[in-house]
Design an enzyme around this catalytic site. Structure first.
Site, PDB file in Angstrom:
ATOM      1  N   GLY A  16      -3.829  13.376  10.206  1.00 37.30           N
ATOM      2  CA  GLY A  16      -3.486  12.019  10.610  1.00 37.30           C
ATOM      3  C   GLY A  16      -2.513  11.995  11.766  1.00 37.30           C
ATOM      4  N   PHE A  19       2.132   7.330  12.691  1.00 40.22           N
ATOM      5  CA  PHE A  19       3.585   7.527  12.806  1.00 40.22           C
ATOM      6  C   PHE A  19       4.040   8.758  12.021  1.00 40.22           C
ATOM      7  CE2 PHE A  19       3.471   2.848  13.592  1.00 40.22           C
ATOM      8  CZ  PHE A  19       4.016   2.866  14.859  1.00 40.22           C
ATOM      9  N   VAL A  84     -11.771  14.057   8.010  1.00 38.01           N
ATOM     10  CA  VAL A  84     -11.563  14.840   6.794  1.00 38.01           C
ATOM     11  C   VAL A  84     -12.556  14.385   5.730  1.00 38.01           C
ATOM     12  CG1 VAL A  84      -9.924  15.482   4.989  1.00 38.01           C
ATOM     13  CG2 VAL A  84      -9.118  15.095   7.322  1.00 38.01           C
ATOM     14  N   GLU A 175       2.558 -13.069  11.888  1.00 40.05           N
ATOM     15  CA  GLU A 175       2.505 -12.792  13.319  1.00 40.05           C
ATOM     16  C   GLU A 175       1.121 -13.104  13.886  1.00 40.05           C
ATOM     17  OE1 GLU A 175       6.028  -9.426  13.698  1.00 40.05           O
ATOM     18  OE2 GLU A 175       3.954  -8.751  13.504  1.00 40.05           O
ATOM     19  N   ASP A 305       1.512   5.900   4.799  1.00 41.38           N
ATOM     20  CA  ASP A 305       0.980   4.880   3.902  1.00 41.38           C
ATOM     21  C   ASP A 305       0.282   5.452   2.682  1.00 41.38           C
ATOM     22  OD1 ASP A 305       1.928   2.920   5.549  1.00 41.38           O
ATOM     23  OD2 ASP A 305       0.016   2.495   6.533  1.00 41.38           O
TER      24      ASP A 305
END
Length: 421
Positions: A16, A19, A84, A175, A305
């Site tokens: 991944g 972040f 993956v 938002e 996450d």
């Protein structure tokens, strides 16, 4: 020792390039390891600004950045683009759809999450999530097509072709609702003068009794007022039951005419988490030990996450935020470097720098760790400064500054074009 007789460095396999993955790889740049980072895309996505791509405020290049570009000066990092398909913790091997399996000495599964539709019928087929760059571009193109259709046949407006339902009263939902309202009321109202834009409804649906439950009550009230001033209808205490291409039904029985539903209500861990034979928590997230390793597998560090991380200072579970992922990824990298050097790992301590969200031009909320709050234009300026500092590279920051400044002075959104093959 490798097959050619050379001493083989420990391999750290990072799954991944979000972040968390970036944070881990960067911290290992000086360690005596070979780092292999694999992501199904060849770019990193700055997820907090995806809604600005979807609402034509930013180009994709300001939010997505080539992964390989981050590691040109780091000789021990290799990047692959692959998906993956399986992880075998006992064999220490990961399989991929597009390339041969890789073994590892240390594993950082930072595979992220996917949208949780909470069983809403039809949502998988008809809702527009806001988690990937592809999601944002797809929503942008969809909204533009709806306005073009309404321009060609204004009678469709009464059927709800321009109406949007946004699910979720957290940062993503609020938002997105604010940005869509400004796009509708300002830009599209001028672009399509023959379309009765005042009939276009933007509806924000939230199951809780208030928006922004992570903020103090006065900031929640401010956010609701700011949205309503922009023409957003806020429906609290409502849950989506089913989604059709042109209708949204709530559990209360209310039916909303809308051809667009944006889903920003929740996440669940990447499905691969459920195949590892590990203890899973809410949202199928992998339980992480205080040092972020996985129980029974000290060579595996769960971050981002996909991970259920408890703050060692407050004993509270940390939210699925980019700031948490970045810090946790970096700490996992530090702990792997410690293990390679023969040292003990250290527990992860999250440094909370505050929570913030924007509602629209000149309107935002900020809540700092020691209780201080901001709202309105000062909070909006602070939000912009923080997000610029977090963007991946100077080039990305420059792009965002140019586009935000232009939009601030002119109210123009130059990205509102539809490109179809």
């Amino acid at each position: 020792m490798s097959s050619d007789g050379q001493l083989r460095l420990p391999r750290v396999l990072i799954l991944g390039g979000g972040f968390a993955g970036l944070g881990a790889a960067r911290e290992l740049k000086d360690a005596d390891v070979d780092v292999v980072l694999v992501d199904k895309h060849d770019y990193h996505t700055f997820q907090p600004l995806l809604y600005q791509v979807a609402t034509d405020l930013l180009e994709t290049g300001a939010v997505g950045h080539p992964l390989r570009d981050f590691f040109h000066k780091e000789a021990n990092v290799t990047v692959h683009e692959a998906t993956v398909t399986a992880i075998d913790l006992d064999k220490r091997e990961v399989q991929f759809a597009e390339m041969e399996p890789l073994t590892y000495d240390y594993l950082v599964p930072a595979l992220g999450a996917e949208v949780n539709f909470f069983g809403a019928e039809g949502a998988t087929d008809h809702a527009f999530p806001m988690y990937t760059l592809a999601d944002a571009v797809r929503l942008k193109e969809h909204v533009l097509r709806k306005w073009e259709a309404a321009d060609q046949n204004p009678a469709l407006v009464d059927d709800g072709i321009l109406n949007v339902v946004i699910v979720g009263g957290g940062a993503t939902g609020v938002e997105s609702a604010g940005a869509l309202a400004e796009l509708y009321r300002n830009n599209f109202a001028e672009d399509y003068p023959n379309v009765p834009q005042e009939k276009a409804r933007i509806m924000l649906v939230e199951a809780a009794p208030e928006l922004f439950m992570m903020f103090k009550p006065k900031l929640r009230a401010y956010a609701k007022d700011a949205l309503e001033e922009r023409g957003v209808e806020v429906l609290l205490g409502e849950i989506v039951s089913s989604v059709e291409p042109e209708r949204v039904t709530l559990k209360s029985g209310k039916v909303l005419d809308a051809h667009t539903l944006v889903w920003g209500a929740g996440l669940q861990a990447n499905p691969l988490a459920g195949s590892l034979g590990l203890e899973l928590q809410k949202g199928n997230r992998i339980s992480a030990e205080p040092d972020l390793s996985v129980t029974g597998h000290p060579e595996v560090f769960a971050v981002g996450d996909i991970a259920w991380i408890t703050d060692t200072k407050t004993d509270e579970v940390l939210p699925q935020l980019g700031s948490v992922a970045l810090q946790a990824g970096a700490h996992a990298g530090e702990n792997i470097a410690r293990l390679v050097a023969g040292e003990e790992t250290k527990p992860f301590r999250y440094h909370d720098k505050g929570t913030m969200a924007t509602i629209g031009r000149g309107a935002a909320v900020v809540q700092l760790p020691r209780g201080r709050t901001m709202k309105g234009e000062p909070a909006w300026l602070a939000w912009g400064a923080v997000h610029l500092s977090l963007l991946s590279t100077g080039e990305d920051r420059a792009k965002a500054v140019v586009e935000w400044t232009w939009a601030g002075f002119t109210h123009e959104r130059s990205s509102r074009i539809s490109i179809e093959a």
